[in-house]
Design an enzyme around this catalytic site. Structure first.
Site, short mmCIF file in Angstrom:
data_model
loop_
_atom_site.label_atom_id
_atom_site.label_comp_id
_atom_site.label_asym_id
_atom_site.label_seq_id
_atom_site.Cartn_x
_atom_site.Cartn_y
_atom_site.Cartn_z
N TRP A 69 -3.70 -1.97 -2.08
CA TRP A 69 -3.70 -3.15 -2.94
C TRP A 69 -4.08 -4.32 -2.05
O TRP A 69 -3.29 -4.78 -1.23
CB TRP A 69 -2.32 -3.37 -3.57
CG TRP A 69 -2.37 -4.52 -4.52
CD1 TRP A 69 -2.00 -5.80 -4.27
CD2 TRP A 69 -2.82 -4.50 -5.87
NE1 TRP A 69 -2.21 -6.58 -5.37
CE2 TRP A 69 -2.71 -5.82 -6.37
CE3 TRP A 69 -3.32 -3.50 -6.71
CZ2 TRP A 69 -3.08 -6.15 -7.67
CZ3 TRP A 69 -3.68 -3.85 -8.00
CH2 TRP A 69 -3.56 -5.15 -8.47
N HIS B 205 3.09 -25.61 -44.95
CA HIS B 205 1.78 -25.30 -45.54
C HIS B 205 1.65 -23.82 -45.88
O HIS B 205 0.55 -23.33 -46.07
CB HIS B 205 0.66 -25.73 -44.60
CG HIS B 205 0.71 -27.20 -44.29
ND1 HIS B 205 0.39 -28.17 -45.22
CD2 HIS B 205 1.10 -27.86 -43.18
CE1 HIS B 205 0.56 -29.37 -44.69
NE2 HIS B 205 1.00 -29.20 -43.44
N CYS C 249 0.86 -1.18 0.00
CA CYS C 249 0.00 0.00 0.00
C CYS C 249 0.89 1.23 0.00
O CYS C 249 2.06 1.16 0.35
CB CYS C 249 -0.87 0.05 1.26
SG CYS C 249 -1.96 -1.36 1.44
N ARG D 179 2.10 1.40 -5.91
CA ARG D 179 2.07 0.54 -4.73
C ARG D 179 0.69 -0.08 -4.51
O ARG D 179 0.49 -0.86 -3.58
CB ARG D 179 2.47 1.34 -3.48
CG ARG D 179 3.86 1.96 -3.57
CD ARG D 179 4.21 2.72 -2.33
NE ARG D 179 4.35 1.86 -1.18
CZ ARG D 179 5.47 1.24 -0.85
NH1 ARG D 179 6.54 1.37 -1.58
NH2 ARG D 179 5.51 0.47 0.21
N GLU E 258 2.90 -16.17 -26.93
CA GLU E 258 3.16 -15.12 -25.95
C GLU E 258 4.50 -14.42 -26.26
O GLU E 258 4.62 -13.20 -26.15
CB GLU E 258 3.14 -15.71 -24.54
CG GLU E 258 3.45 -14.74 -23.42
CD GLU E 258 2.50 -13.55 -23.32
OE1 GLU E 258 1.46 -13.53 -24.00
OE2 GLU E 258 2.83 -12.60 -22.57
N GLU F 176 4.41 -6.13 -28.98
CA GLU F 176 3.94 -5.07 -28.07
C GLU F 176 5.00 -4.01 -27.79
O GLU F 176 4.71 -2.83 -27.77
CB GLU F 176 3.56 -5.69 -26.70
CG GLU F 176 2.23 -6.35 -26.65
CD GLU F 176 1.96 -6.93 -25.26
OE1 GLU F 176 0.91 -6.60 -24.69
OE2 GLU F 176 2.80 -7.70 -24.75
N LYS G 6 -2.82 -0.33 -20.21
CA LYS G 6 -2.72 -1.47 -19.30
C LYS G 6 -4.06 -2.21 -19.18
O LYS G 6 -4.13 -3.41 -19.27
CB LYS G 6 -2.26 -0.98 -17.93
CG LYS G 6 -2.07 -2.08 -16.90
CD LYS G 6 -0.83 -2.91 -17.18
CE LYS G 6 -0.74 -4.14 -16.32
NZ LYS G 6 0.22 -5.11 -16.89
N ASN H 200 0.41 0.76 6.23
CA ASN H 200 0.93 -0.14 5.21
C ASN H 200 1.65 -1.25 5.94
O ASN H 200 2.61 -1.00 6.67
CB ASN H 200 1.91 0.63 4.29
CG ASN H 200 2.67 -0.29 3.36
OD1 ASN H 200 2.18 -1.35 2.97
ND2 ASN H 200 3.88 0.10 2.99
N GLY H 201 1.17 -2.48 5.80
CA GLY H 201 1.81 -3.60 6.49
C GLY H 201 0.76 -4.61 6.94
O GLY H 201 -0.37 -4.60 6.47
N LYS I 9 4.80 -10.42 -27.04
CA LYS I 9 5.66 -9.52 -26.28
C LYS I 9 6.53 -8.69 -27.23
O LYS I 9 6.70 -7.50 -27.05
CB LYS I 9 6.56 -10.30 -25.32
CG LYS I 9 5.88 -10.77 -24.06
CD LYS I 9 5.73 -9.66 -23.06
CE LYS I 9 4.46 -9.69 -22.28
NZ LYS I 9 3.17 -9.88 -22.87
#
Lengths: 589, 355
Positions: A77, A490, A2, A30, A467, A474, A584, A103-104, A471
């Site tokens: 978070w 083919h 956090c 955070r 993937e 992107e 995002k 935070n914790g 990447k």
């Protein structure tokens, strides 16, 4: 994780709310699932808090209109306990005269809460943090002065914390620190206290970094610190930041993406232990999947590749699984006998939401896998499952993809009736792969000079080839195409000419067939690369990873494909954290 | 915070050049290697620097053109460990920044190290760089349980040569690193970074330093002939003279008071340092010409380093391949001519030549 911030000003600063919000925005890395602000003016203490992203909550609750000379802010978070309006910080005591941000983790909060409740304290949230304001309230009730009460509260809690508290009528911010960062910024008639330096750096570069055991308070013109009961000489610890600390939140890394790739071992480990603690939900999900006639996996982008991998695993076990790109949902008609597995990092992906609504209306059961607790997609689901990768700032998904793979393998193992404990070694497999960073860099830098590339795989390797190519597209802006290696003859091989780069992903199955494909490419003078597990393909350049348990091969290969893309983007001078044209969270159709 | 900079190495990879001039005093793009380091340290908020030197102490002192307080200490105890111990005696604080003086990196390298230290709540921070084979100068590191472990093999992450460490008693610096690594932080540096150990590193450094240049930067005080052609990625410093019909194709650097003669071509990552003279009809590519060196007319320099005040005669041709440099992917390497040496007119010098 956090982020917390405290701002205190001598003057009746009208813009203090704006400053607090700006500090919070810089702390968003955070956490960003809920936000709260407390302000105090004279004898008025006001708290506004809600679930949601900072900009959205600030607007909705009109936080910029709050006034006062003392402000606390928090951005959260959630890892356990859903992010809702009540669980958002700041938390207050029974009388709403003490506000706290934290935070914790407080390990002994259950015991403390029971004690406090038996003394008549009324709790509003499910959080560990709320015990702090009640403790302060309790100690004050017993006749202690505010600072003594705050210190006694801190002495009562066990665990990790960076804590800020304000008390009605006092022009002070109390603080305490253990194991989580807390830094004081000394401004002009205004002081700051925050989880990091960059949050307040636009206002002051005079800082004091608190150390474990520090407890004290700040006023607009005083800093008071004690450690182990002794007063600390504040002047000795003040530092001037003369360099650019705006990158401090990246902890030394040049980009969030590289930092986040290196956080993968922990993300995967936290994901597995999170699923174990939510095992009832996992069992419910499995029951739904096993009882349905068809399993429809819907996702977009990187999440789709994780979903495709899961589909292949289950198809091999005889399940009827259909992986569907979320935006193509209209090609399938579901019914009550189908189950839907929706995968989305943000839990807000528009395309997935739309598909989900349609399938839900058809009566299909919904299971979701998201990285944000109680996300929009999770709320639409019958069973909510979570990856616990923590906040991901880089736009290109890295640690969240690896965590999705871990979560889906966990599900698959339980469906098969296998022991899932082999997944405890996933973090070590990732770490060993990261030791090959130099080789991944070399391949990435070579690819950066090209304009096209093929990524090929067979069987379970194919989703990782896809993937890898995604990447590269992107962040390197290099045209890369992935397809099943057997398809070359083919059509696609027509493009291959001297030095055309072809990257093979080899999870250690179907190696003989892949070796033939390598020869096909070599015969056309392609430049061949391989990321191989346990057995070589004998390409021009090959990274050979060894894994004891082949089920863990994805965790060996994934960091390498991400690092190759990262270094190819860096070599081209691109910012891998902010690729052009991409966001995002894709919340538009 | 204070920094301890090591500049007392023997420079074995650059012999015989380094018998005459300390590696850290070699100039690239108008700045000695050690000045590139000090510039980064200053940007990272370092207030004072202690530099450990050997018998070339004066060269180091003269080579510094960055405004930062520094003192030099002559190394007494042997090896890198000895250098750190000798320098540490001059550091009053509990923790300090230790760096090698032969690294060329962006200032962000040192800034990120400081940022990691200050936000990380840890007494030690190690920087690591991804490397490929043959690049293991400072030792390797593995990541185990979010901590680094110093190893001799089995990793492609190398110690990047700049760290923040606490003062301590030790008899071997790598052993000391191992001892403190359990409570250290680390970060991977993915930006520009070259450790100068071999001639190819100097040539590569020019390329890395000039690669970001988007436009030419040309001093008003430079004297450029109307018939000269200046390319897009060129730096030309004060009072440099670019004579008639010469072409500075770039990317290239032309130092203060340097002279480029008629019809000469300077191209592809070349650095002509201050007061160097390039005669007429020369071609220079991928080469470093140190201050006050002179190149005779009609000469061709490629992948070559010409030391301070060295003289290359007329019609000298350097050959850069087939060569087998220790580092880098480029299989080319020309000559390494030490300071004050002379190369006689009309010679053809083979690859890997050293004088």
């Amino acid at each position: 994780m956090c982020g917390i911030i405290g701002v205190i000003s001598k003057n009746d600063e009208k813009k203090l709310a704006t400053i607090t919000v700006q500090c919070l925005e810089r702390l968003e890395y955070r956490g960003y699932d809920s936000v709260g602000v407390a302000s105090m003016e004279g004898n008025e203490l006001e708290v506004r808090k809600a679930k949601g992203r900072i900009d959205e909550v600030v607007k909705r609750l009109n936080i910029l209109s709050m006034t006062g000379r003392v402000f606390l802010g928090h951005t959260r978070w959630a890892t356990h306990g859903e992010p809702n309006d009540i669980n958002a910080h700041p938390h207050t005591d029974c009388t709403n005269s003490i506000a706290v941000v934290h935070n914790g983790t407080i390990k002994n909060f259950r015991e403390l809460r029971e004690d406090l409740e038996s003394l008549g304290h009324k709790f509003k949230s499910e959080t560990d943090t709320e015990v702090i304001p009640h403790l302060v309230e309790e100690f004050k009730k017993r006749g202690m002065d505010s600072f003594s009460a705050f210190k006694s509260a801190i002495n009562s809690i066990q665990g990790s914390y960076a804590v800020l508290a304000i008390i009605k009528g006092e022009n002070k911010i109390y603080f305490a620190k253990k194991d989580n960062p807390l830094i004081i910024g000394l401004g002009d008639k205004m002081n700051f206290i925050s989880s990091d330096i960059p949050s307040f750096l636009p206002y002051t570069n005079k800082v004091l970094i608190l150390i474990d055991g520090d407890v004290g308070y700040i006023t607009p013109d005083e800093i008071y610190i004690e450690n182990e009961g002794k007063k600390v000489n504040v002047l000795d610890r003040i530092k001037i930041i003369t360099w650019d600390a705006s990158a401090a939140s990246k902890e030394g890394y040049a980009h969030y993406m590289l930092k986040e790739i290196h956080e993968s071992p922990r993300a995967v480990d936290d994901t597995i232990s999170g699923l174990i603690s939510d095992i009832e939900d996992v069992k419910n999900a499995i029951k739904i999947l096993e009882e349905s006639k068809r399993i429809i996996v819907i996702a977009a982008g990187t999440s789709y590749h994780a979903g495709l991998y899961f589909s292949l695993l289950l198809q091999r076990e005889g399940f009827n699984v259909i992986p569907v790109i979320a935006s193509e949902y209209y090609n399938i008609k579901t019914n009550q006998e189908d189950s839907i597995l929706a995968i989305s990092q943000s839990g807000e992906t528009y395309d997935v939401m739309i598909a989900l609504k349609e399938f839900k209306a058809n009566g299909s059961k919904i299971i979701s896998l998201t990285n944000v607790i109680d996300s929009a997609i999770a709320r639409q689901s019958d069973v909510k499952l979570y990856t616990r990768a923590g906040p991901e700032i880089g736009v290109a998904a890295t640690k969240t993809f690896t965590s999705q793979i871990a979560a889906l393998q966990f599900l698959y193992s339980l469906i098969k009736g296998d022991d899932y404990t082999y997944l405890n070694k996933a973090k070590d497999v990732i770490r060993r792969s990261l030791d090959f960073e130099g080789e991944a860099k070399l391949i990435g830098e070579e690819l950066s000079a090209k304009s096209n590339a093929y990524y090929l795989g067979r069987g379970l390797s194919l989703p990782f080839a896809m993937e890898g190519a995604l990447k590269i597209k992107e962040i390197t802006y290099l045209h890369a195409e992935a397809y099943a290696a057997g398809e070359s003859k083919h059509g696609p091989i027509a493009l291959v000419e001297k030095d055309f780069p072809v990257v093979f992903i080899n999870l250690g199955e179907l190696v003989g067939e892949l070796q033939n494909n390598v020869q096909e490419m070599k015969a056309r003078k392609a430049k061949t690369y391989a990321i191989s597990v346990n057995e070589k393909l004998n390409t021009d350049k090959e990274i050979l990873l060894t894994v004891e348990d082949e089920r863990l091969s994805p965790f060996a290969v994934t960091p390498i494909i991400q690092l190759i893309a990262y270094y190819s983007a860096v070599k081209r001078g691109n910012d891998p954290d902010k690729p052009r044209n991409l966001a995002k969270t894709v919340t538009v159709g | 915070m204070k920094a301890l900079v090591l500049a007392a190495g023997k420079g074995e990879g650059l012999r015989p050049y380094t018998e005459k001039e300390q590696k850290e005093a070699i100039t690239i793009l108008g700045k000695a290697v050690i000045s590139h380091v000090l510039y980064g340290l200053k940007k990272a908020g370092i207030e004072e620097v202690v530099i450990v030197t050997n018998e070339h102490e004066k060269q180091i002192q003269d080579a510094i053109n960055v405004d930062i307080p520094f003192e030099t200490v002559r190394q007494k105890r042997p090896g890198i460990t000895g250098a750190v111990l000798d320098g540490m005696d001059k550091i009053p604080d509990d923790e300090f920044l230790l760096t090698f003086g032969d690294i060329i990196a962006e200032p962000e390298f040192y800034m990120n190290l400081m940022n990691s230290y200050i936000t990380g709540n840890s007494k030690a921070v190690f920087s690591l760089v991804p490397v490929s084979e043959g690049m293991q100068t400072y030792g390797l590191a593995k990541i185990v349980d979010n901590r680094i472990e110093i190893v001799n093999e089995g990793s492609t992450l190398a110690l990047a040569g700049a760290y923040i460490i606490p003062k301590g008693d030790f008899t071997d610096i790598l052993e000391y690193f191992k001892k403190i690594s359990p409570f250290s932080r680390y970060f991977i540096w993915s930006g520009k970074w070259i450790d100068i150990g071999y001639p190819e590193d100097l040539i590569n450094a020019i390329e890395v330093l000039l690669s970001d240049l988007n436009n030419s930067i040309i001093s008003d005080k430079a004297e450029i002939s109307k018939t000269a052609v200046i390319g897009k990625k060129v730096i030309i410093e004060d009072n440099a003279i670019i004579d008639d019909y010469s072409v500075i194709k770039g990317p290239a650097y032309i130092g203060k008071n340097a002279y480029i003669g008629n019809y000469s071509l300077i191209r592809d990552y070349s650095s002509i340092e201050s007061e160097a003279k390039i005669g007429a009809y020369c071609e220079v590519a991928h080469s470093l010409v140190e201050p006050r060196a002179e190149i005779g007319s009609k000469s061709y320099l490629t992948y070559t380093i010409v030391g301070r005040e060295a003289k290359i005669g007329a019609s000298v041709v350097t050959v850069s391949y087939p060569a087998n440099p220790v580092r880098g992917r480029e299989r080319k390497l020309g000559a390494l001519i030490s300071p004050n040496e002379e190369v006689y007119h009309g010679q053809i010098i083979g690859p890997n030549y050293r004088k």
